[in-house]
Design an enzyme around this catalytic site. Structure first.
Site, PDB file in Angstrom:
ATOM      1  N   CYS A 120       0.945  -1.208  -0.087  1.00 36.49           N
ATOM      2  CA  CYS A 120       0.052  -0.148  -0.097  1.00 36.49           C
ATOM      3  C   CYS A 120       0.807   1.352  -0.018  1.00 36.49           C
ATOM      4  CB  CYS A 120      -0.860  -0.038   1.327  1.00 36.49           C
ATOM      5  SG  CYS A 120      -2.062   1.188   1.102  1.00 36.49           S
ATOM      6  N   CYS A 121       1.923   1.362   0.697  1.00 33.86           N
ATOM      7  CA  CYS A 121       2.795   2.467   0.954  1.00 33.86           C
ATOM      8  C   CYS A 121       3.700   2.509  -0.354  1.00 33.86           C
ATOM      9  CB  CYS A 121       3.797   2.345   2.159  1.00 33.86           C
ATOM     10  SG  CYS A 121       3.056   2.370   3.527  1.00 33.86           S
ATOM     11  N   CYS A 203      -0.826   8.324   7.230  1.00 33.83           N
ATOM     12  CA  CYS A 203      -2.567   7.906   6.808  1.00 33.83           C
ATOM     13  C   CYS A 203      -2.995   7.639   8.034  1.00 33.83           C
ATOM     14  CB  CYS A 203      -2.354   6.927   5.690  1.00 33.83           C
ATOM     15  SG  CYS A 203      -1.473   7.282   4.126  1.00 33.83           S
ATOM     16  N   CYS A 206      -3.417   3.860   9.609  1.00 31.88           N
ATOM     17  CA  CYS A 206      -2.221   3.264  10.074  1.00 31.88           C
ATOM     18  C   CYS A 206      -1.529   4.105  11.094  1.00 31.88           C
ATOM     19  CB  CYS A 206      -1.091   3.137   8.861  1.00 31.88           C
ATOM     20  SG  CYS A 206      -1.791   1.869   7.520  1.00 31.88           S
ATOM     21  N   CYS A 229       7.779   3.928   5.806  1.00 27.96           N
ATOM     22  CA  CYS A 229       6.637   3.668   4.869  1.00 27.96           C
ATOM     23  C   CYS A 229       7.501   3.297   3.501  1.00 27.96           C
ATOM     24  CB  CYS A 229       6.058   4.805   4.424  1.00 27.96           C
ATOM     25  SG  CYS A 229       6.825   6.311   3.917  1.00 27.96           S
TER      26      CYS A 229
END
Length: 235
Positions: A120-121, A203, A206, A229
């Site tokens: 995702c990062c 985010c 997280c 990240c």
């Protein structure tokens, strides 16, 4: 000119025994050296608020990019809008990933941050920054040595292996108290989540309030063992 390819050239030497602990000297050198080939990647936490203010004193029309994952807290977007109003000449860009959240869910997984936060990062932060830094010789970051063990070896000028660039970090010698003292003295706009126990803000899915008051990043990816990240992974 010092670049990733010419790293063996003599590095500049900066005195950090002054009122900004070397930050303004570093910024004057950086913009004097790279000009439009320098981008500030800002997360708009409190360090970002301070560095934006310092940057505006050296280059009022500097390029600033915010990696807009579309997963940030509203408070983060609020401070960006406040910065745009306070520094109207700065070129603040919100960089979005190629995949929308809906497209990411269809291609990978719904709430991918819970399934594979590294992927995702990569999709929402690392690749977008790669795109922004393509063809650019250097970038600015608000890293401080005090933030974590992993960041304690950061220097003013670094050879960034991840992005094949020069990474410049003007605030490395600033403490948490230094940051807040400057912010309050100059009445800077800042992310209000800091008032609620969030020293490090990323985010929303997280990030939570810090578990350990002595660990600035203990609220990031809590319980996963993840520390970064990928933007500052220098390899």
């Amino acid at each position: 000119m010092l670049t990733y390819a010419t790293w063996n050239e003599k590095l500049p030497d900066f005195n950090h025994d002054n009122s900004t602990k070397g930050a303004l000297d570093v910024l004057e050198w950086a913009y004097g050296t790279y000009g439009e080939d320098l981008v500030y990647a800002c997360s708009f936490g409190i360090e970002g608020s301070v560095l934006v203010d310092l940057v505006s004193q050296v280059k009022p029309d500097a390029q600033i990019v915010f990696l807009n994952t579309n997963l940030h807290f509203q408070e983060t977007y609020d401070v960006i809008e406040a910065a745009k109003k306070r520094y109207p000449s700065l070129r603040i860009k919100l960089k979005t990933p190629a995949l929308t959240l809906e497209e990411q869910a269809k291609k990978h997984s719904d709430a991918l941050w819970n399934v594979d936060s590294n992927l995702c990062c990569t999709i929402r932060k690392v690749i977008p920054l790669e795109e922004e830094l393509k063809g650019v010789k250097a970038w600015l970051s608000g890293l401080r040595k005090e933030q974590s063990v992993a960041r304690s070896n950061t220097e003013f000028v670094n050879r960034d292996e991840r992005f094949k660039s020069i990474k410049i970090c003007p605030l490395i010698h600033w403490t948490w108290k230094d940051i807040w003292r400057y912010a309050h003295k100059h009445d800077l706009p800042y992310n209000k989540l800091h008032d609620n126990g969030y020293p490090s803000i990323g985010c929303a899915p997280c990030t939570q309030a810090a578990i350990n008051a002595d660990d600035f990043r203990s609220g990031r990816w809590s319980g996963t063992g993840k520390l970064e990240c990928g933007l500052h992974k220098n390899k």
